[in-house]
Each structure stands twice: as C-alpha cells, then as structure tokens.
Design an enzyme around this catalytic site. Structure first.
Site, PDB file in Angstrom:
ATOM      1  N   MET A 224       3.349  -1.023   0.245  1.00 64.01           N
ATOM      2  CA  MET A 224       4.460  -0.773   1.205  1.00 64.01           C
ATOM      3  C   MET A 224       4.620  -2.032   1.920  1.00 64.01           C
ATOM      4  O   MET A 224       3.864  -2.779   2.408  1.00 64.01           O
ATOM      5  CB  MET A 224       3.477   0.189   2.376  1.00 64.01           C
ATOM      6  CG  MET A 224       4.416   0.754   3.357  1.00 64.01           C
ATOM      7  SD  MET A 224       3.631   1.978   4.617  1.00 64.01           S
ATOM      8  CE  MET A 224       5.051   1.997   5.769  1.00 64.01           C
ATOM      9  N   HIS A 235      10.316   1.758  11.139  1.00 59.83           N
ATOM     10  CA  HIS A 235      10.723   2.169   9.887  1.00 59.83           C
ATOM     11  C   HIS A 235       9.414   2.481   9.187  1.00 59.83           C
ATOM     12  O   HIS A 235       9.297   3.394   8.376  1.00 59.83           O
ATOM     13  CB  HIS A 235      11.573   1.512   9.096  1.00 59.83           C
ATOM     14  CG  HIS A 235      12.902   0.845   9.890  1.00 59.83           C
ATOM     15  ND1 HIS A 235      13.927   1.905   9.770  1.00 59.83           N
ATOM     16  CD2 HIS A 235      13.238  -0.257  10.426  1.00 59.83           C
ATOM     17  CE1 HIS A 235      14.757   1.291  10.581  1.00 59.83           C
ATOM     18  NE2 HIS A 235      14.697   0.011  10.831  1.00 59.83           N
ATOM     19  N   ALA A 237       6.397   3.752  10.192  1.00 62.53           N
ATOM     20  CA  ALA A 237       6.084   5.455  10.495  1.00 62.53           C
ATOM     21  C   ALA A 237       7.213   6.220   9.887  1.00 62.53           C
ATOM     22  O   ALA A 237       6.542   7.296   9.418  1.00 62.53           O
ATOM     23  CB  ALA A 237       6.028   5.432  11.946  1.00 62.53           C
ATOM     24  N   GLU A 259      -4.819   2.556  -1.326  1.00 62.40           N
ATOM     25  CA  GLU A 259      -5.532   1.459  -2.028  1.00 62.40           C
ATOM     26  C   GLU A 259      -5.552   0.311  -1.429  1.00 62.40           C
ATOM     27  O   GLU A 259      -4.655  -0.288  -0.950  1.00 62.40           O
ATOM     28  CB  GLU A 259      -4.832   1.205  -3.402  1.00 62.40           C
ATOM     29  CG  GLU A 259      -5.356   0.212  -4.401  1.00 62.40           C
ATOM     30  CD  GLU A 259      -4.528  -0.348  -5.436  1.00 62.40           C
ATOM     31  OE1 GLU A 259      -4.695  -1.353  -6.192  1.00 62.40           O
ATOM     32  OE2 GLU A 259      -3.789   0.664  -5.881  1.00 62.40           O
TER      33      GLU A 259
END
Length: 402
Positions: A224, A235, A237, A259
């Site tokens: 991410m 952004h 959240a 992960e």
C-alpha cells in the site's frame, strides 16, 4: 587522496529527484520535486554513490499514465581527475527497476504530456470522495478503481507504478502480477487542464486472495502506497476503508489481513476498523464496560470481515473513548483489561518454563528463570500499556477530527 575522493561521494536519497508532472513548467519547478525515503535496495546500506560531484538522478513521471523521463546529471566525474578509479554505475542500477519505454530527452517527455488527455483510470469505479484544498480554495474529487490484468495497458502501467515502492517501502519487492489471485485498487485525482478533465495517480494497494478451506478466501493486503505529494490528506484511510467495504460484500471472504504490516499501517488500520465498528450493536457504549465478548468478535467477522485479534484492539480503543480516565476506579478497570491481554505472552513463557523444568539442567533452568524475573515483567507490562494508551489516544483524537 582519501580526502579528495570523499568529495565524489553523494547521498543517493538526496541525488534521486522524483516528480509527478502535470504541466510542462513542472519539469523545472523545484517545488514539485520529492526524494526517496530509502535507496538501499539499489545503492547499498550506506545509501551512497561514489564517483560524482553534484549528482542528480532525475526520475520524472507524467501525473496520470506515469510515462517516464530518466536522466543522470553531474558537475564532474571522478575519472576526469583520477585515471585509476572507477565510478559506481548509478544509471545501470535504475535501469534494473524501471521498465523499457522511458524517455531520456526532456523535450520528448514534454511532448508526451499532450497525450495525458487520453489517459483514463483502469478498472471499475468503486468509490468517489472529495477533500477540501485550502490552497486552491475548492473541493478536489478523487476516485478509487478496482483493476486487474484484463484491463488493456494496465500491466505496463503497473510496472511503472511499482517502481515507487523501492523508494518508500523499506523491504519492498515486486510481485508476480501474472497470478490471477491479485486484486489492484488505484486512487486517482480529477483535475482540469485547459478545460479538459484529466486524472493523476495518487496511490494504490495490492491484495492477494488466499484460499481458505473449504470454500472461502482470505484477502491479504500486500502493498500500500500513497505517493508523497498526496500524503497526510486522508487518502490512505479512504483507500483502506473502501477495500474493506468491497470485500465485506462477498460471502466468500473469511476475513481481511495484511502481510508484514508496518507500524504506520497498523495505526491506519486501527483508525479505519474503529470507524467501521463503532456503529455495530455489539460495540455500543453500554456493552463496552462488560468486557470483550464473543458477540463482538463474531459480529465484526461476519459483517466487516475483521478477525478476532483486530476486533479486540477495536474494543479496547472504543472502551478507552467511553471511559472517564479521571475516575480512578474506571481507569484501573480499563488498565487491568488491557494488561490482561498484554500479559498473554508472559503466561505462555511461564507454561513453557514449567515444561522445561523436567528436561533442563539446573544452570539452564536458572538462566530461563532470570529471563522471567517478576519485577522485570511488571516494568515491561507497564511500559507496554503506556505505549498502547498513547497509540489509542492518537486514534481517538483522529476520530474526533474526522
């Protein structure tokens, strides 16, 4: 000689210049430049390149399609003064991670910006939201799309997008996108250029769908990243909440995990999960003071695909928000509730110690016993509790702002 050669060392985090270019004037605007947090995966643990003065490694991307400009500039090279010393191959290292098709000429890159109007977000639109921009004095619209490899051009776009991971995730690695179990979630900003609506890449998330016997899947967040020009605006959240809601609609999903999550990701997840759970009946204020229950665990899992471990953290945060910590009795009850969970690893060690008594020699037993010193346990437990309390309070403050 050593002192003179030291002049040819450059910090690669400073030397690498990144940009997301919307307009031709952005290319020469230093205010649009940002730098990596990490470069050790390419340039070693010391993050230093040798052999150049004034080194600048330019990696500029068009804001939407991420068409790439790659140039290496420097004021002088070590071989110009010392015949027997070779500089590092800084250019070759970058070529290892950026896909073919990049430009090395600024004019060619600027001409390609004209094609940005043809770029449209990949995949299907699953969420739209707005954030007020104080500087612009207006609300900016953002879109989150779910994409996969069936989208024309997405494979090549993703290859360019994932290069950012090397600079902003400490242990980043590229994924095997040919596996059809991957889901991709992309965030884009809508903006205007000469009356035309264009899209800029804001960030993304990759999720791998693991099989769970007999007929379920467990989506696991792998990567991410919100790109630096957009960080601190909420952004992350929006993206994580959207992804959770997306999988909640599927009866095939067991729960959602991550992960090897970073500390920042855990904080973000806590915030999002508390926001989602606070409206569930089992987490109502009157039930929080009865302790963590199976009803909480099962409702969080069934309705929001949240596992029991994460549901427990949500309970502790919501209970703290509902607790008057100036009331000594209520504060003590809350402290004992959290410490009971934190004490779990110590109880496990004690059980293992009991088993060891049968097979360890006296000196080995003494060594293990010293590790389980009661006073030390109490000190570590209190320190752990205070750290958790500080984390939870930050989340509660963010919830209040939201």
């Amino acid at each position: 000689m050593e002192k003179k050669l030291a002049e040819y060392k450059c910090d690669t985090n400073d030397a690498i210049c990144l940009k997301l270019v919307r307009f031709p004037e952005d290319v020469d605007d230093e205010g649009t430049t940002f730098h990596p947090e990490y470069s050790h995966q390419l340039y070693g643990d010391d993050e230093v390149a040798f052999g150049y003065k004034g080194l600048q490694i330019q990696l500029y991307y068009s804001a939407g399609n991420l068409t790439t400009l790659f140039k290496v500039k420097y004021s002088s090279k070590v071989t110009e003064k010392f015949d027997c010393v070779e500089p590092d191959d800084v250019e070759g290292k970058i070529r290892e991670i950026i896909p073919q098709g990049f430009s090395c000429n600024t004019d060619d890159f600027i001409s390609l910006l004209e094609k940005e109007g043809n770029f449209k977000p990949f995949g299907s639109l699953i969420h739209t939201y707005s954030i007020h921009n104080e500087e612009a004095g207006e609300d900016i619209t953002y879109q989150i799309h779910k994409a996969d490899l069936s989208c024309p051009g997405f494979h090549e776009y993703h290859e360019r997008l994932q290069t950012f991971l090397m600079w902003f995730i400490e242990t980043a690695s590229f994924i095997d996108v040919d596996d059809d179990r991957w889901d991709f979630f992309l965030v884009f900003e809508k903006y205007n250029k000469d009356g035309e609506t264009l899209f800029a890449t804001v960030g993304y998330m990759t999720v791998y769908n693991y099989y769970v016997y007999p007929d379920k899947t467990r989506p696991r967040v792998s990567q991410m990243l919100i790109l630096p020009p957009f960080q601190g605006e909420g952004h992350g959240a929006q993206l994580l909440e959207t992804v959770h809601r997306f999988y909640c609609n599927s009866p095939k999903v067991q729960d959602i995990t991550a992960e090897d999550p970073s500390e920042n990701y855990v904080k973000l997840r806590d915030f999002v999960l508390v926001k989602l759970c606070q409206s569930l009946p089992s987490f109502s204020a009157d039930k929080l003071f009865l302790g963590f229950s199976e009803d909480m665990a099962s409702e969080a899992q069934e309705k929001l695909k949240i596992n029991k471990k994460h549901a427990r953290r949500v309970y502790e945060i919501l209970r703290l928000r509902a607790t008057d910590m100036s009331d000594e009795e209520k504060a003590r009850a809350y402290r004992l509730e959290v410490k009971k969970r934190l004490f779990g690893p110590y109880k496990k060690n004690q059980r293992e110690m009991t088993k060891m008594r049968k097979c360890l020699r006296p000196e080995e037993l003494l060594s293990q016993a010293n590790q389980l010193d009661t006073q030390l346990q109490h000190e570590e437990l209190e320190r752990g509790y205070q750290e958790v309390l500080a984390e939870y309070r930050r989340i509660i403050e963010r919830l209040a702002r939201a």
